[in-house]
Design a protein around this motif. Structure first.
Motif, PDB file in Angstrom:
ATOM      1  N   LEU A   1      35.958  34.130  24.024  1.00 12.11           N
ATOM      2  CA  LEU A   1      35.700  34.863  25.262  1.00 12.11           C
ATOM      3  C   LEU A   1      35.009  33.958  26.274  1.00 12.11           C
ATOM      4  N   SER A   2      35.328  34.170  27.536  1.00 11.72           N
ATOM      5  CA  SER A   2      34.696  33.413  28.619  1.00 11.72           C
ATOM      6  C   SER A   2      34.276  34.366  29.729  1.00 11.72           C
ATOM      7  N   LEU A   3      33.098  34.111  30.295  1.00  7.86           N
ATOM      8  CA  LEU A   3      32.650  34.819  31.491  1.00  7.86           C
ATOM      9  C   LEU A   3      33.070  33.994  32.703  1.00  7.86           C
ATOM     10  N   ALA A   4      33.593  34.656  33.732  1.00 10.93           N
ATOM     11  CA  ALA A   4      34.049  33.942  34.929  1.00 10.93           C
ATOM     12  C   ALA A   4      33.511  34.614  36.183  1.00 10.93           C
TER      13      ALA A   4
ATOM     14  N   ALA B   1      43.636  41.233  31.898  1.00  9.25           N
ATOM     15  CA  ALA B   1      43.227  40.027  32.631  1.00  9.25           C
ATOM     16  C   ALA B   1      43.685  40.063  34.083  1.00  9.25           C
ATOM     17  N   GLU B   2      44.900  40.562  34.329  1.00  7.88           N
ATOM     18  CA  GLU B   2      45.416  40.609  35.692  1.00  7.88           C
ATOM     19  C   GLU B   2      44.586  41.560  36.558  1.00  7.88           C
ATOM     20  N   ASP B   3      44.241  42.724  36.000  1.00  7.61           N
ATOM     21  CA  ASP B   3      43.423  43.693  36.733  1.00  7.61           C
ATOM     22  C   ASP B   3      42.055  43.108  37.083  1.00  7.61           C
ATOM     23  N   VAL B   4      41.445  42.450  36.091  1.00  5.77           N
ATOM     24  CA  VAL B   4      40.096  41.911  36.295  1.00  5.77           C
ATOM     25  C   VAL B   4      40.123  40.798  37.340  1.00  5.77           C
ATOM     26  N   LYS B   5      41.120  39.927  37.281  1.00 11.70           N
ATOM     27  CA  LYS B   5      41.231  38.855  38.281  1.00 11.70           C
ATOM     28  C   LYS B   5      41.385  39.431  39.692  1.00 11.70           C
ATOM     29  N   GLU B   6      42.209  40.445  39.806  1.00 12.49           N
ATOM     30  CA  GLU B   6      42.430  41.046  41.121  1.00 12.49           C
ATOM     31  C   GLU B   6      41.137  41.613  41.688  1.00 12.49           C
ATOM     32  N   ARG B   7      40.356  42.284  40.851  1.00 13.43           N
ATOM     33  CA  ARG B   7      39.110  42.875  41.316  1.00 13.43           C
ATOM     34  C   ARG B   7      38.059  41.802  41.606  1.00 13.43           C
ATOM     35  N   LEU B   8      38.079  40.706  40.851  1.00 14.06           N
ATOM     36  CA  LEU B   8      37.192  39.580  41.154  1.00 14.06           C
ATOM     37  C   LEU B   8      37.515  39.013  42.538  1.00 14.06           C
ATOM     38  N   GLU B   9      38.801  38.819  42.809  1.00 12.64           N
ATOM     39  CA  GLU B   9      39.216  38.236  44.083  1.00 12.64           C
ATOM     40  C   GLU B   9      38.833  39.131  45.262  1.00 12.64           C
ATOM     41  N   ARG B  10      38.863  40.433  45.062  1.00 12.21           N
ATOM     42  CA  ARG B  10      38.553  41.362  46.144  1.00 12.21           C
ATOM     43  C   ARG B  10      37.057  41.625  46.286  1.00 12.21           C
ATOM     44  N   GLY B  11      36.256  41.008  45.430  1.00 11.35           N
ATOM     45  CA  GLY B  11      34.818  41.186  45.525  1.00 11.35           C
ATOM     46  C   GLY B  11      34.319  42.475  44.912  1.00 11.35           C
ATOM     47  N   LEU B  12      35.153  43.159  44.129  1.00  7.58           N
ATOM     48  CA  LEU B  12      34.759  44.416  43.507  1.00  7.58           C
ATOM     49  C   LEU B  12      34.044  44.189  42.185  1.00  7.58           C
ATOM     50  N   LEU B  13      34.131  42.976  41.652  1.00  9.31           N
ATOM     51  CA  LEU B  13      33.422  42.615  40.423  1.00  9.31           C
ATOM     52  C   LEU B  13      32.572  41.380  40.685  1.00  9.31           C
ATOM     53  N   ASP B  14      31.413  41.332  40.044  1.00  8.85           N
ATOM     54  CA  ASP B  14      30.584  40.125  40.084  1.00  8.85           C
ATOM     55  C   ASP B  14      31.031  39.136  39.025  1.00  8.85           C
ATOM     56  N   PHE B  15      31.404  39.659  37.856  1.00 15.15           N
ATOM     57  CA  PHE B  15      31.816  38.815  36.728  1.00 15.15           C
ATOM     58  C   PHE B  15      33.015  39.444  36.032  1.00 15.15           C
ATOM     59  N   GLY B  16      33.833  38.583  35.452  1.00 16.07           N
ATOM     60  CA  GLY B  16      34.928  39.047  34.610  1.00 16.07           C
ATOM     61  C   GLY B  16      34.832  38.376  33.251  1.00 16.07           C
ATOM     62  N   VAL B  17      35.160  39.105  32.202  1.00 13.47           N
ATOM     63  CA  VAL B  17      35.178  38.554  30.845  1.00 13.47           C
ATOM     64  C   VAL B  17      36.627  38.474  30.396  1.00 13.47           C
ATOM     65  N   PHE B  18      37.047  37.276  30.007  1.00 17.00           N
ATOM     66  CA  PHE B  18      38.439  37.042  29.642  1.00 17.00           C
ATOM     67  C   PHE B  18      38.537  36.641  28.178  1.00 17.00           C
ATOM     68  N   ILE B  19      39.583  37.135  27.542  1.00 17.30           N
ATOM     69  CA  ILE B  19      39.787  36.912  26.117  1.00 17.30           C
ATOM     70  C   ILE B  19      40.922  35.926  25.931  1.00 17.30           C
ATOM     71  N   GLY B  20      40.643  34.835  25.210  1.00 16.49           N
ATOM     72  CA  GLY B  20      41.694  33.893  24.875  1.00 16.49           C
ATOM     73  C   GLY B  20      42.205  33.113  26.061  1.00 16.49           C
ATOM     74  N   PRO B  21      43.464  32.644  25.965  1.00 18.77           N
ATOM     75  CA  PRO B  21      44.000  31.783  27.022  1.00 18.77           C
ATOM     76  C   PRO B  21      44.177  32.538  28.328  1.00 18.77           C
ATOM     77  N   ALA B  22      43.584  32.023  29.369  1.00 21.48           N
ATOM     78  CA  ALA B  22      43.731  32.612  30.705  1.00 21.48           C
ATOM     79  C   ALA B  22      43.514  31.491  31.710  1.00 21.48           C
TER      80      ALA B  22
END
Length: 295
Positions: free
Chosen positions: A267-270, A131-152
């Motif tokens: 699961l949630s898409l963000a 989750a931490e890796d995906v959030k970081e890449r979302l913030e930097r614009g390297l990902l369009d979407f992130g999928v998170f599992i459970g509480p986040a």
């Protein structure tokens, strides 16, 4: 900071020598050496550890930092250029989706496959990480979407609840006392050598469920991708705490045994708020929403 020079820098990193990079770039060695020295002067830091001619170039600590950032900047620049060059009537380009390993990604995969069938010029890039890796890449614009599992913590993002869910369990060897069980109770994990996800919430969730303080759990190893953790299980180091359905254990010496717990992880898409989605991202989101609604 010139993107062209950053590309030169990355070529030198790849070739591990100025001569090899100069040949690949069709430049003279003095020209390339001058560009690198100017780059070091710009940052006020040495980027390479230089030895004799027979030695390969290696990066300093600052050089390793620049390599990571340069790769991200080049990736963003290339994506932007590709999107700008598309004609208004074309639908194509790159769509970047990140998430943890989960069998629950099937709905995302279905939406991606349906979109690609309709628009074959869209290329999908999947990034696996916690989750931490995906959030970081979302913030930097390297990902369009992130999928998170459970509480986040997803307050900074728009979210879409996916119909998929996961459940925790233990991956054990077939000779384990747990292998033939239908589930595992909390007290039974006392003292069991555990191989857990690196994500803090995984250990915290396990501690809450078992009632055992995190520091008293017998964690012998951690992982971020399950396949390598499964090799530790095979070797007899311990049992891996993981989500079900990621590994196919049929025909192997491993077994997945679910934990005895009623709650499941949804699961949630963000995606970032106030972000302008490109056409592929808009179409993907529309298709995914239709799937989630049962359309």
């Amino acid at each position: 900071m010139d993107l062209r020079v950053l590309r030169y820098f990355l070529t030198v990193v790849r070739e591990e020598s100025i001569s090899g990079a100069a040949e690949a770039l069709h430049l003279t060695q003095p020209t390339l050496s001058r560009q690198l020295k100017e780059l070091e002067a710009e940052f006020g830091a040495q980027l390479f550890i230089r030895g004799n001619r027979a030695q390969k170039l290696s990066l300093t600590e600052k050089g390793m930092l620049l390599r990571r950032r340069a790769e991200e900047l080049i990736e963003l620049a290339d994506r932007t250029q590709a999107e700008m060059l598309l004609q208004d009537t074309e639908v194509g380009g790159d769509l970047n989706i990140g998430g943890g390993e989960s069998a629950g990604m099937r709905t995302v995969a279905r939406a991606a496959s349906a979109l690609h069938a309709q628009y074959p010029n869209i290329r999908f890039h999947l990034y696996s990480g916690n989750a931490e890796d995906v959030k970081e890449r979302l913030e930097r614009g390297l990902l369009d979407f992130g999928v998170f599992i459970g509480p986040a913590s997803l307050e900074p993002y728009h979210t879409l609840r996916l119909p998929d869910a996961d459940a925790w369990g233990l991956l054990v060897r077939e000779d384990s006392p747990f292998a033939a069980r239908s589930n595992i109770r909390p007290a039974e994990l006392q003292g069991v050598p555990l191989i857990t996800s690196r994500q803090e919430h995984a250990i915290r969730s396990l501690a809450e469920w078992t009632g055992i303080a995190p520091e008293k759990l017998n964690v012998v190893a951690t992982y971020n991708l399950l396949f390598n953790a499964s090799l530790l299980v095979e070797a007899g180091m311990g049992a891996a705490l993981c989500l079900g359905g990621i590994l196919n254990t049929a025909g192997t010496a491993l077994r997945f045994v679910p934990l005895d717990r009623s709650n499941v992880l949804h699961l949630s898409l963000a995606w970032k708020k106030y972000q302008t989605l490109n056409k592929p991202a808009e179409l993907f989101l529309a298709g995914l929403r239709a799937l989630c609604a049962g359309g």
